[in-house]
Design a protein around this motif. Structure first.
Motif, PDB file in Angstrom:
ATOM      1  N   LEU A 304    -106.835  30.721  50.546  1.00 49.94           N
ATOM      2  CA  LEU A 304    -107.325  32.046  50.918  1.00 49.94           C
ATOM      3  C   LEU A 304    -106.367  33.148  50.483  1.00 49.94           C
ATOM      4  O   LEU A 304    -106.795  34.212  50.017  1.00 49.94           O
ATOM      5  CB  LEU A 304    -107.551  32.113  52.430  1.00 49.94           C
ATOM      6  N   ARG A 305    -105.071  32.891  50.611  1.00 49.71           N
ATOM      7  CA  ARG A 305    -104.104  33.918  50.180  1.00 49.71           C
ATOM      8  C   ARG A 305    -104.112  34.069  48.662  1.00 49.71           C
ATOM      9  O   ARG A 305    -103.925  35.180  48.148  1.00 49.71           O
ATOM     10  CB  ARG A 305    -102.709  33.569  50.699  1.00 49.71           C
ATOM     11  N   THR A 306    -104.343  32.979  47.928  1.00 50.58           N
ATOM     12  CA  THR A 306    -104.472  33.078  46.469  1.00 50.58           C
ATOM     13  C   THR A 306    -105.677  33.942  46.106  1.00 50.58           C
ATOM     14  O   THR A 306    -105.595  34.842  45.258  1.00 50.58           O
ATOM     15  CB  THR A 306    -104.622  31.682  45.842  1.00 50.58           C
ATOM     16  N   ALA A 307    -106.811  33.665  46.759  1.00 51.89           N
ATOM     17  CA  ALA A 307    -108.016  34.458  46.507  1.00 51.89           C
ATOM     18  C   ALA A 307    -107.787  35.923  46.849  1.00 51.89           C
ATOM     19  O   ALA A 307    -108.172  36.824  46.095  1.00 51.89           O
ATOM     20  CB  ALA A 307    -109.175  33.900  47.330  1.00 51.89           C
ATOM     21  N   ARG A 308    -107.123  36.164  47.984  1.00 53.13           N
ATOM     22  CA  ARG A 308    -106.891  37.532  48.417  1.00 53.13           C
ATOM     23  C   ARG A 308    -105.994  38.290  47.441  1.00 53.13           C
ATOM     24  O   ARG A 308    -106.227  39.461  47.139  1.00 53.13           O
ATOM     25  CB  ARG A 308    -106.258  37.538  49.818  1.00 53.13           C
ATOM     26  N   ARG A 309    -104.975  37.597  46.928  1.00 49.07           N
ATOM     27  CA  ARG A 309    -104.048  38.238  45.992  1.00 49.07           C
ATOM     28  C   ARG A 309    -104.778  38.666  44.711  1.00 49.07           C
ATOM     29  O   ARG A 309    -104.592  39.775  44.204  1.00 49.07           O
ATOM     30  CB  ARG A 309    -102.909  37.277  45.650  1.00 49.07           C
ATOM     31  N   ILE A 310    -105.636  37.781  44.197  1.00 54.56           N
ATOM     32  CA  ILE A 310    -106.386  38.105  42.974  1.00 54.56           C
ATOM     33  C   ILE A 310    -107.288  39.312  43.214  1.00 54.56           C
ATOM     34  O   ILE A 310    -107.333  40.259  42.414  1.00 54.56           O
ATOM     35  CB  ILE A 310    -107.228  36.896  42.513  1.00 54.56           C
ATOM     36  N   LEU A 311    -108.004  39.301  44.327  1.00 54.46           N
ATOM     37  CA  LEU A 311    -108.952  40.376  44.603  1.00 54.46           C
ATOM     38  C   LEU A 311    -108.251  41.687  44.948  1.00 54.46           C
ATOM     39  O   LEU A 311    -108.727  42.765  44.586  1.00 54.46           O
ATOM     40  CB  LEU A 311    -109.889  39.961  45.734  1.00 54.46           C
ATOM     41  N   ALA A 312    -107.115  41.589  45.643  1.00 57.54           N
ATOM     42  CA  ALA A 312    -106.362  42.812  45.947  1.00 57.54           C
ATOM     43  C   ALA A 312    -105.821  43.437  44.667  1.00 57.54           C
ATOM     44  O   ALA A 312    -105.828  44.668  44.509  1.00 57.54           O
ATOM     45  CB  ALA A 312    -105.219  42.495  46.906  1.00 57.54           C
ATOM     46  N   ASP A 313    -105.372  42.595  43.720  1.00 51.76           N
ATOM     47  CA  ASP A 313    -104.898  43.100  42.426  1.00 51.76           C
ATOM     48  C   ASP A 313    -106.010  43.846  41.697  1.00 51.76           C
ATOM     49  O   ASP A 313    -105.766  44.801  40.957  1.00 51.76           O
ATOM     50  CB  ASP A 313    -104.386  41.957  41.555  1.00 51.76           C
TER      51      ASP A 313
END
Length: 448
Positions: A304-313
């Motif tokens: 989930l944190r990987t997904a969040r990092r990509i989307l936040a970028d």
């Protein structure tokens, strides 16, 4: 003045202008194949040149027949299509703001030259950019404008715009209308007897999400099965990857975790090859949910944190907020309820009913659980009732029965058995008729 008269005048003026630029008289332009009188008739807009005459005059004037007829530079449509591909690649791999600027320029240029198909494609691109930014009203406007441009075109050409509009309505919490748009298009394509595999694949993949949120698991499974059967006939790897991601949701809903994971792995591999970062983030998101369902909370948090990092970028605010709801659930189950509550409180201000009612309802449900765990029963009840209201407005039947159980249990434990019974009955009512969207019969199946 009719459209045909207007076209004749424009062609005539174009011939006259180009003839003057080349220093030719009407006779010099016309001979030997035609007469000066014929050229005069064309230039005055009294007649339209035949295809043969158009090619002859265009060659004499040093332009293409298309340019003489339409005023468009040679190969403009091809050039625009290539630039549209570049803009979509920017959306996939670069900054959404850069892609928005490219699509805006392309839409204006296509409109200037009367290229409706290319203008519609640019508007669909703008709609996708707005979706990623969470600007749902803008997205719906762009998709609707693309559909309006293509209203005389065959349905398969309108499907990308229609699908985009349905997805925007789904994210806005209008599940039934999203479902209606997709089902109606599927029904029309299949009933006409000439289904288009790629268009159907887009529609079936998109309708799975609203089906599941509405509790129509049987229809979701059928849509997934039909989409998988169409996949070998479709040569767009991005569409096939999106299919595998959607199918994984039906497998998860059916308790088939291993198959869901395999489907997500296929989608993730394709998205990595295509470098479509937003969709790749969605795969990490779903794998995080899958890990959480299996009780592997550390792995779920990593995904989930990987997904969040990509989307936040990528500044995909709406999707980032939705992931925060899943992440908060993992944090709560990991014993970090204070962190989970802080995360949910931060996002609820922006995740309002018009931008994700289902996830806003899920956030209130989690806050209710956290409040109940620390003995704040009145606060928990308030969150549960807010969640019920949000999910009822959205028609998210799949989650309502469980929420009624939570609220009923709380009321029973706090000495209000009659109220608890009413809530339990309401929950049983939501469970009583699974597998329907309340929209009537399912769409027609593809003809054999």
């Amino acid at each position: 003045m009719t459209g045909d008269e207007d076209d004749r005048l424009r062609i005539g003026r174009r011939i006259q202008r180009l003839r003057a630029e080349h220093g030719l008289t009407q006779r010099a332009l016309a001979e030997p194949a035609y007469t000066a009188a014929y050229v005069s008739t064309l230039e005055s807009g009294k007649a339209r040149p035949s295809e043969t005459a158009l090619r002859y005059l265009a060659e004499r004037l040093g332009v293409s027949a298309e340019q003489l007829e339409t005023g468009r530079p040679p190969h403009l449509a091809t050039d625009l299509r290539l630039r549209l591909t570049d803009a979509r690649q920017t959306l996939h791999t670069g900054e959404a703001a850069d892609a928005t600027a490219q699509f805006t320029e392309l839409a204006a240029e296509a409109q200037r030259h009367g290229l409706a198909d290319e203008q519609a494609a640019a508007l669909v691109g703008l709609g996708d950019c707005a979706l990623e930014a969470g600007e749902l009203d803008q997205a719906i406007g762009h998709f609707q404008a693309a559909e309006d441009l293509l209203r005389q075109a065959p349905l398969p050409l309108r499907v990308p715009a229609l699908r985009g509009r349905a997805v925007a309505h789904l994210l806005a919490g209008d599940l039934r209308y999203s479902c209606y748009l997709l089902e109606s298009a599927i029904d029309q394509l299949n009933s006409d007897g000439l289904p288009d595999p790629q268009a159907l694949l887009l529609l079936y993949s998109a309708v799975i999400a609203p089906y599941l949120d509405l509790g129509a698991h049987r229809r979701a499974a059928q849509a997934a099965e039909l989409a998988l059967a169409l996949a070998p006939q479709v040569d767009d790897p991005a569409a096939v990857a999106r299919l595998h991601r959607s199918v994984a949701r039906t497998l998860l809903a059916g308790g088939r975790a291993a198959e869901a994971d395999a489907s997500l792995a296929r989608a993730q591999e394709l998205y990595q090859q295509l470098r479509i970062r937003t969709e790749l983030a969605h795969c990490h998101w779903m794998r995080g949910y899958l890990r959480a369902q299996n009780g592997d909370l550390p792995a779920a948090e990593r995904e989930l944190r990987t997904a969040r990092r990509i989307l936040a970028d990528r500044q995909a605010a709406l999707y980032t907020q939705q992931i925060d709801v899943e992440l908060a659930d993992v944090l709560r189950r990991s014993g970090r309820s204070t962190q989970a509550a802080a995360l949910l409180a931060d996002l609820l201000g922006s995740l309002h009913p018009q931008r994700g009612a289902v996830h806003a309802g899920a956030a209130h449900r989690l806050l209710g659980l956290i409040a109940e765990e620390r003995g704040a029963h009145a606060e928990a009840e308030q969150h549960y009732r807010t969640a019920l209201e949000l999910l009822q407005q959205a028609g998210a039947t799949a989650d309502l029965a469980d929420l009624c159980r939570l609220l009923g249990d709380l009321l029973r434990r706090t000495g209000r058995p009659e109220e608890a019974l009413d809530v339990y009955r309401s929950g049983l009512g939501h469970q009583a008729a699974p597998g329907t969207t309340t929209l009537g019969p399912a769409p027609a199946a593809p003809p054999l």
